[in-house]
Design a protein around this motif. Structure first.
Motif, PDB file in Angstrom:
ATOM      1  N   TYR A 280       0.451  -1.186   0.020  1.00  0.00           N
ATOM      2  CA  TYR A 280      -0.055   0.003  -0.148  1.00  0.00           C
ATOM      3  C   TYR A 280       1.168   1.351   0.227  1.00  0.00           C
TER       4      TYR A 280
ATOM      5  N   GLN B 105       0.882   5.899   0.845  1.00  0.00           N
ATOM      6  CA  GLN B 105       0.378   6.615   1.339  1.00  0.00           C
ATOM      7  C   GLN B 105       0.863   8.336   0.522  1.00  0.00           C
TER       8      GLN B 105
ATOM      9  N   SER C  70      -1.089  13.866   2.964  1.00  0.00           N
ATOM     10  CA  SER C  70      -2.395  13.859   3.751  1.00  0.00           C
ATOM     11  C   SER C  70      -3.328  12.981   2.505  1.00  0.00           C
ATOM     12  N   GLN C  71      -3.598  12.152   2.871  1.00  0.00           N
ATOM     13  CA  GLN C  71      -3.862  11.179   2.122  1.00  0.00           C
ATOM     14  C   GLN C  71      -4.273   9.539   3.169  1.00  0.00           C
ATOM     15  N   GLY C  72      -5.414   9.103   2.259  1.00  0.00           N
ATOM     16  CA  GLY C  72      -5.622   8.068   3.690  1.00  0.00           C
ATOM     17  C   GLY C  72      -4.619   6.767   2.559  1.00  0.00           C
ATOM     18  N   PRO C  73      -4.389   5.447   2.949  1.00  0.00           N
ATOM     19  CA  PRO C  73      -3.709   4.490   2.424  1.00  0.00           C
ATOM     20  C   PRO C  73      -3.778   4.195   0.972  1.00  0.00           C
TER      21      PRO C  73
ATOM     22  N   TYR D 164      -4.352   0.407  -1.791  1.00  0.00           N
ATOM     23  CA  TYR D 164      -3.595  -0.396  -2.078  1.00  0.00           C
ATOM     24  C   TYR D 164      -2.904  -0.343  -3.903  1.00  0.00           C
TER      25      TYR D 164
ATOM     26  N   TYR E  93       4.376   1.161   1.726  1.00  0.00           N
ATOM     27  CA  TYR E  93       4.189  -0.155   2.998  1.00  0.00           C
ATOM     28  C   TYR E  93       4.213  -1.681   2.317  1.00  0.00           C
TER      29      TYR E  93
ATOM     30  N   PRO F  43      -7.284  -7.262   9.626  1.00  0.00           N
ATOM     31  CA  PRO F  43      -6.502  -6.184   8.991  1.00  0.00           C
ATOM     32  C   PRO F  43      -5.397  -5.816   8.992  1.00  0.00           C
ATOM     33  N   LEU F  44      -5.144  -5.063   8.254  1.00  0.00           N
ATOM     34  CA  LEU F  44      -3.963  -4.810   8.073  1.00  0.00           C
ATOM     35  C   LEU F  44      -2.695  -4.142   9.069  1.00  0.00           C
TER      36      LEU F  44
ATOM     37  N   PHE G   4       0.255  -2.349   9.538  1.00  0.00           N
ATOM     38  CA  PHE G   4       1.176  -1.069   9.107  1.00  0.00           C
ATOM     39  C   PHE G   4       2.733  -0.884   9.677  1.00  0.00           C
ATOM     40  N   GLY G   5       3.705  -0.834   9.431  1.00  0.00           N
ATOM     41  CA  GLY G   5       4.849  -0.257   9.615  1.00  0.00           C
ATOM     42  C   GLY G   5       5.413   1.240   9.726  1.00  0.00           C
TER      43      GLY G   5
END
Lengths: 116, 109
Positions: free
Chosen positions: B36, B38, B41-44, B46, B87, B96-97, B99-100
């Motif tokens: 994924y 990002q 200023s946005q959401g992740p 795919y 990511y 659920p994902l 995230f690192g």
């Protein structure tokens, strides 16, 4: 292209107040999620929701948090009594029905919550 | 959840290919390797996923090592719009994902 929408884009509240963050997932999706991202930190999972009930939740998702899908289109996250540390970007995500081997999660643009 | 290791940051010139590596040596046999990104200023968002074979889509290619302990996301021609945090997330697709910290990619014009 269908997308996940979230309102409001920015919410400012006083500590101790209740807030409701709203999401409209993609219309034929069945799995719903809330994540949050504190400024400068990782995206963290809060809760997943399927078939009108919570399917999984993280340690962050304590009794102050609740989720609801009140009308078949909206998916809401309520924080009952906000704390300063709840200030973060909150992302809603949705995922389609499992009619294929793999489904990706679609994320909304987020709601920035600021607790004063 | 499988632990992942990614470089904190990478830089690329515009129009050049970019190879973003990820180590996931503890990946389980049923986990897909997801990527994924990002944007600021946005959401992740795919990007791509794979299980064992290399994969291509309109956004990127994914090269997966034979032992599945590492993978590389390939952007064939980086544009300024590709500047984002990328990511790598091993996941079964049903959970659920996790995230690192990801790799922050900067693209220089």
């Amino acid at each position: 292209e269908p997308e996940v929408t979230q309102t409001p884009s920015h919410q400012v509240t006083q500590m101790g107040q209740e807030v409701i963050l709203r999401c409209v997932p993609i219309s034929n999706h069945l799995y719903f999620y809330w994540y949050r991202q504190i400024l400068g930190q990782k995206v963290e999972f809060l809760v997943s929701f399927y078939n009108n009930e919570i399917s999984e939740k993280s340690e962050i998702f304590d009794d102050q948090f609740s989720v609801e899908r009140p009308d078949g289109s909206n998916f809401t996250l309520k924080i009952r009594s906000t704390k300063l540390e709840d200030s973060a970007m909150y992302f809603c995500a949705s995922m389609g029905p499992r009619t294929k081997p793999y489904n990706e999660q679609f994320f909304g643009p987020g709601t920035r919550l600021t607790v004063l | 959840d499988a632990k992942t290791t990614q470089p904190n940051s990478m830089e690329s010139n515009e129009e050049e290919p970019v190879h973003l590596p990820c180590n996931h040596s503890t990946i389980s046999g049923t986990d897909y390797i997801h990527w994924y990104r990002q944007l600021p200023s946005q959401g992740p968002e795919y990007v791509i996923h794979g299980l064992t074979s290399n994969v291509n889509n309109r956004m990127a290619s994914l090269a997966i090592a034979e032992d599945r302990k590492s993978s590389t996301l390939i952007l064939h021609r980086a544009t300024l719009r590709d500047a984002a945090v990328y990511y790598c997330i091993p996941n079964s697709g049903n959970t659920p994902l996790v995230f690192g910290k990801g790799t922050r990619l900067s693209v220089i014009a």
